[in-house]
Design a protein around this motif. Structure first.
Motif, PDB file in Angstrom:
ATOM      1  N   ALA A  76      47.967  43.752  37.097  1.00 45.86           N
ATOM      2  CA  ALA A  76      47.580  43.350  38.472  1.00 45.86           C
ATOM      3  C   ALA A  76      46.713  42.136  38.859  1.00 45.86           C
ATOM      4  N   ALA A  77      45.712  42.098  37.793  1.00 43.32           N
ATOM      5  CA  ALA A  77      44.753  41.111  37.877  1.00 43.32           C
ATOM      6  C   ALA A  77      45.632  39.720  37.687  1.00 43.32           C
ATOM      7  N   ALA A  78      46.298  39.631  36.590  1.00 43.30           N
ATOM      8  CA  ALA A  78      47.175  38.653  36.346  1.00 43.30           C
ATOM      9  C   ALA A  78      48.059  38.117  37.243  1.00 43.30           C
ATOM     10  N   SER A  79      48.466  39.034  37.796  1.00 45.02           N
ATOM     11  CA  SER A  79      49.464  38.601  39.282  1.00 45.02           C
ATOM     12  C   SER A  79      48.750  38.150  40.329  1.00 45.02           C
ATOM     13  N   CYS A  80      47.320  38.045  40.384  1.00 47.26           N
ATOM     14  CA  CYS A  80      46.476  37.654  41.502  1.00 47.26           C
ATOM     15  C   CYS A  80      46.064  35.816  40.835  1.00 47.26           C
ATOM     16  N   GLY A  81      46.384  35.825  39.488  1.00 48.08           N
ATOM     17  CA  GLY A  81      45.797  34.613  38.672  1.00 48.08           C
ATOM     18  C   GLY A  81      44.765  34.578  37.962  1.00 48.08           C
ATOM     19  N   VAL A  82      44.385  35.705  37.451  1.00 53.24           N
ATOM     20  CA  VAL A  82      43.193  35.716  36.467  1.00 53.24           C
ATOM     21  C   VAL A  82      43.980  35.750  34.927  1.00 53.24           C
ATOM     22  N   VAL A  83      43.281  34.731  34.416  1.00 51.18           N
ATOM     23  CA  VAL A  83      43.624  34.292  32.911  1.00 51.18           C
ATOM     24  C   VAL A  83      42.688  34.318  32.080  1.00 51.18           C
ATOM     25  N   ALA A  84      42.669  34.501  30.638  1.00 50.19           N
ATOM     26  CA  ALA A  84      41.768  34.670  29.608  1.00 50.19           C
ATOM     27  C   ALA A  84      41.074  33.307  29.652  1.00 50.19           C
ATOM     28  N   GLY A  85      40.000  33.227  29.452  1.00 55.87           N
ATOM     29  CA  GLY A  85      39.087  31.906  29.394  1.00 55.87           C
ATOM     30  C   GLY A  85      38.560  31.483  30.657  1.00 55.87           C
ATOM     31  N   MET A  86      38.954  32.195  31.851  1.00 56.72           N
ATOM     32  CA  MET A  86      38.077  31.853  33.146  1.00 56.72           C
ATOM     33  C   MET A  86      36.891  32.692  33.214  1.00 56.72           C
ATOM     34  N   SER A  87      35.901  32.100  33.891  1.00 59.57           N
ATOM     35  CA  SER A  87      34.743  33.049  34.078  1.00 59.57           C
ATOM     36  C   SER A  87      34.961  34.184  34.930  1.00 59.57           C
TER      37      SER A  87
END
Length: 98
Positions: A76-87
């Motif tokens: 659900a977070a990834a579908s919003c645009g959250v990716v590993a490495g971002m703050s």
């Protein structure tokens, strides 16, 4: 002991929850849709429930959480645009505002 405080991130308020343990603390920053947790948390429950949840590690306080790199995120977070490495800061704002 558990404490709670308001943490403002670029004008958006999140609830910071800190639970002291014998050797550290469990930390969570929570908005109405966004959740950012420390390494004590597992993504499995967030996956099952469809919650927006990202994890950062190596943190001791809420400021550290905002600066730390995301190491994992629920679908659900990834579908919003959250990716590993971002703050953590970026992840919280993306999850809360989308």
């Amino acid at each position: 002991m558990m404490t709670s405080e308001v943490v403002a991130v670029e004008g958006v308020e999140f609830r910071g929850i800190r639970i002291a343990t014998e050797h550290g603390a469990i930390l969570l920053l929570q908005g109405s849709r966004a959740n950012l947790g420390c390494g004590y948390f597992s993504l499995a429950p967030a996956e099952k429930l469809g919650d927006r949840f990202a994890i950062v590690t190596g943190v001791k306080d809420f400021a550290d959480m905002l600066d730390a790199a995301v190491v994992g995120a629920s679908s659900a977070a990834a579908s919003c645009g959250v990716v590993a490495g971002m703050s953590g800061r970026e992840a919280l704002l993306i999850m809360e505002q989308k």
